[in-house]
Scaffold this active site. Sequence first.
Site, PDB file in Angstrom:
ATOM      1  N   HIS A   1      -1.923   0.507  -9.718  1.00 49.50           N
ATOM      2  CA  HIS A   1      -2.512  -0.479  -8.801  1.00 49.50           C
ATOM      3  C   HIS A   1      -3.226  -1.607  -9.569  1.00 49.50           C
ATOM      4  CE1 HIS A   1      -4.340  -1.153  -4.541  1.00 49.50           C
ATOM      5  NE2 HIS A   1      -4.071  -2.303  -5.147  1.00 49.50           N
TER       6      HIS A   1
ATOM      7  N   GLU B   1      -4.218   7.270  -3.746  1.00 45.04           N
ATOM      8  CA  GLU B   1      -4.743   6.795  -5.030  1.00 45.04           C
ATOM      9  C   GLU B   1      -6.127   7.402  -5.287  1.00 45.04           C
ATOM     10  OE1 GLU B   1      -4.612   2.510  -5.118  1.00 45.04           O
ATOM     11  OE2 GLU B   1      -2.513   2.514  -4.531  1.00 45.04           O
TER      12      GLU B   1
ATOM     13  N   ARG C   1       0.877  -1.173   0.000  1.00 45.28           N
ATOM     14  CA  ARG C   1       0.000   0.000   0.000  1.00 45.28           C
ATOM     15  C   ARG C   1       0.908   1.215   0.000  1.00 45.28           C
ATOM     16  NH1 ARG C   1      -3.407  -2.831  -1.377  1.00 45.28           N
ATOM     17  NH2 ARG C   1      -5.389  -3.351  -0.396  1.00 45.28           N
TER      18      ARG C   1
HETATM   19  N1  LIG Z   1      -0.838  -4.274  -5.396  1.00 45.25           N
HETATM   20  C1  LIG Z   1      -1.874  -5.087  -5.300  1.00 45.25           C
HETATM   21  O1  LIG Z   1      -2.712  -5.185  -6.178  1.00 45.25           O
HETATM   22  C2  LIG Z   1      -1.998  -5.948  -4.079  1.00 45.25           C
HETATM   23  C3  LIG Z   1      -1.553  -5.490  -2.866  1.00 45.25           C
HETATM   24  N2  LIG Z   1      -1.633  -6.286  -1.757  1.00 45.25           N
HETATM   25  C4  LIG Z   1      -1.076  -5.769  -0.514  1.00 45.25           C
HETATM   26  O2  LIG Z   1      -0.031  -6.658  -0.101  1.00 45.25           O
HETATM   27  C5  LIG Z   1      -0.135  -6.859   1.301  1.00 45.25           C
HETATM   28  C6  LIG Z   1       0.465  -8.204   1.660  1.00 45.25           C
HETATM   29  O3  LIG Z   1      -0.370  -9.230   1.156  1.00 45.25           O
HETATM   30  P1  LIG Z   1      -0.168 -10.766   1.565  1.00 45.25           P
HETATM   31  O4  LIG Z   1       1.203 -11.208   1.239  1.00 45.25           O
HETATM   32  O5  LIG Z   1      -1.326 -11.513   0.997  1.00 45.25           O
HETATM   33  O6  LIG Z   1      -0.342 -10.668   3.149  1.00 45.25           O
HETATM   34  P2  LIG Z   1       0.120 -11.714   4.262  1.00 45.25           P
HETATM   35  O7  LIG Z   1      -0.748 -11.443   5.440  1.00 45.25           O
HETATM   36  O8  LIG Z   1       0.183 -13.084   3.686  1.00 45.25           O
HETATM   37  O9  LIG Z   1       1.616 -11.258   4.586  1.00 45.25           O
HETATM   38  C7  LIG Z   1       1.948 -10.072   5.235  1.00 45.25           C
HETATM   39  C8  LIG Z   1       3.212 -10.309   6.038  1.00 45.25           C
HETATM   40  O10 LIG Z   1       3.626  -9.070   6.600  1.00 45.25           O
HETATM   41  C9  LIG Z   1       4.079  -9.324   7.924  1.00 45.25           C
HETATM   42  N3  LIG Z   1       4.064  -8.078   8.705  1.00 45.25           N
HETATM   43  C10 LIG Z   1       3.016  -7.425   9.234  1.00 45.25           C
HETATM   44  N4  LIG Z   1       3.423  -6.324   9.896  1.00 45.25           N
HETATM   45  C11 LIG Z   1       4.774  -6.281   9.771  1.00 45.25           C
HETATM   46  C12 LIG Z   1       5.773  -5.408  10.245  1.00 45.25           C
HETATM   47  N5  LIG Z   1       5.464  -4.345  10.989  1.00 45.25           N
HETATM   48  N6  LIG Z   1       7.060  -5.662   9.923  1.00 45.25           N
HETATM   49  C13 LIG Z   1       7.387  -6.746   9.181  1.00 45.25           C
HETATM   50  N7  LIG Z   1       6.481  -7.625   8.712  1.00 45.25           N
HETATM   51  C14 LIG Z   1       5.187  -7.400   8.999  1.00 45.25           C
HETATM   52  C15 LIG Z   1       3.138 -10.405   8.443  1.00 45.25           C
HETATM   53  O11 LIG Z   1       3.695 -11.101   9.546  1.00 45.25           O
HETATM   54  C16 LIG Z   1       3.003 -11.290   7.205  1.00 45.25           C
HETATM   55  O12 LIG Z   1       4.016 -12.280   7.157  1.00 45.25           O
HETATM   56  C17 LIG Z   1      -1.644  -6.748   1.574  1.00 45.25           C
HETATM   57  O13 LIG Z   1      -1.900  -6.399   2.934  1.00 45.25           O
HETATM   58  C18 LIG Z   1      -2.087  -5.682   0.609  1.00 45.25           C
HETATM   59  O14 LIG Z   1      -2.031  -4.417   1.218  1.00 45.25           O
HETATM   60  C19 LIG Z   1      -2.176  -7.541  -1.799  1.00 45.25           C
HETATM   61  C20 LIG Z   1      -2.666  -8.024  -2.980  1.00 45.25           C
HETATM   62  C21 LIG Z   1      -2.636  -7.266  -4.203  1.00 45.25           C
HETATM   63  O1  LIG Z   2      -4.729  -4.392  -3.519  1.00 43.20           O
HETATM   64  C1  LIG Z   2      -5.325  -5.410  -3.598  1.00 43.20           C
HETATM   65  C2  LIG Z   2      -5.548  -6.315  -2.517  1.00 43.20           C
HETATM   66  O2  LIG Z   2      -6.050  -7.430  -2.781  1.00 43.20           O
HETATM   67  O3  LIG Z   2      -5.269  -5.949  -1.365  1.00 43.20           O
END
Ligand SMILES: NC(=O)C1=CN([C@@H]2O[C@H](COP(=O)(O)OP(=O)(O)OC[C@H]3O[C@@H](n4cnc5c(N)ncnc54)[C@H](O)[C@@H]3O)[C@@H](O)[C@H]2O)C=CC1
Ligand SMILES: O=CC(=O)O
Length: 338
Positions: free
Chosen positions: A298, A280, A251
Amino acid sequence: MSDTKPKILLLGNIDHSDSESARLTVVSAHKDWESLSSLGELVKAESKDRESFIKDCKDGKYDGVVAAYRTFNSISMTGRFDEELVNALPKSWKYLSHNGAGYDQIDPEPCSKRDPPLFVSNVPTAVDDATADTAIFLMLGALRNYNPAIKALRQGHDPQGKVLGVLGMGGIGRNMSKKAAAFGMTTIYHNRRKLDDEKAGGAKYVSFEDLLKQSDVLSLNLPLSPKTKHIIGVEQLKMMKKSAIVVNTARGAVIDEAALVEALENSTIAGAGLDVFEEEPKIHPGLVKNENVFLLPHMGTWTQETQYKMERWVIDNVKSALEKGKLMSVIPEQESLQ
Ligand SMILES: NC(=O)C1=CN([C@@H]2O[C@H](COP(=O)(O)OP(=O)(O)OC[C@H]3O[C@@H](n4cnc5c(N)ncnc54)[C@H](O)[C@@H]3O)[C@@H](O)[C@H]2O)C=CC1
Ligand SMILES: O=CC(=O)O
């Protein structure tokens, strides 16, 4: 006993049914959504804006809603799911199935505190491949400096032998790490918790400071929350190698965007590959004008297959809520409550 059907609310739109690809693969999230009519009355939210949505809630328009399917863009109608909004919802409303991995538009605390709680689910795992692919694309684009094309291609860098530093080694971070290995990169990571060896897949756990100092590519893959807002700011950028690039598919607000613009202008770091931005759809003009920034609007999950997988996931959460009284992928903050 009342035989009134529970209402299932659609906040936003379901997209995947009419496209050529959807027809070819015989998938339709519209059909999946309609199949929920055996469990409840399907209703579409039609309020004009947040003020009228809250008024409509108070006037009883959404009484009887038990579960809702929510899209990222429906924020334009409801605004954030914050304390004010959550407390205005009818008591019947118990489940909120959000279409997205990141649920930073929803405040978990008021949802959990409400009586009865509003249980929230997100879409983990289904997003991993497409978003990690996007991160790899941004990484290559920024490393090779494809942006100013032929001129700067002569100064481009190879990924081979470079260190990928992943901040937030969850589904997407781990997926990206596997893909980066195919490019001859090694991965170090920092996470709230060190992963077991099998999950880490050869990536080495390091402190946040070492991650910043040692990464050639710093990839941000952690959720946005009050704790992670601006986790990368002036001080953190100064600790990075001058030759390093930042890739952000998480984000926008996990980076202090103004500090990033300055670091790029002052050559504190070499470049950035960005899919997400602090405000955004606005993009900081300092990013737009900087040739060393590789930009996407995005579109991390923007493939036919992934969008369908996500919509299906959200619908399956609604189904599970109505059939079993439990969301399939409740957010971690509520795991002990459900
Ligand atoms: N650009 C896009 O279209 C997309 C963006 N995203 C973003 O990507 C992020 C991550 O997605 P996932 O990998 O599915 O999530 P996830 O929950 O599988 O992984 C997130 C990781 O970050 C770690 N974490 C949380 N706070 C932390 C901190 N302060 N310091 C270090 N590590 C920390 C967690 O322990 C976890 O291992 C989502 O929250 C979302 O905002 C997700 C999907 C698509
Ligand atoms: O930004 C997309 C999401 O799945 O989060």
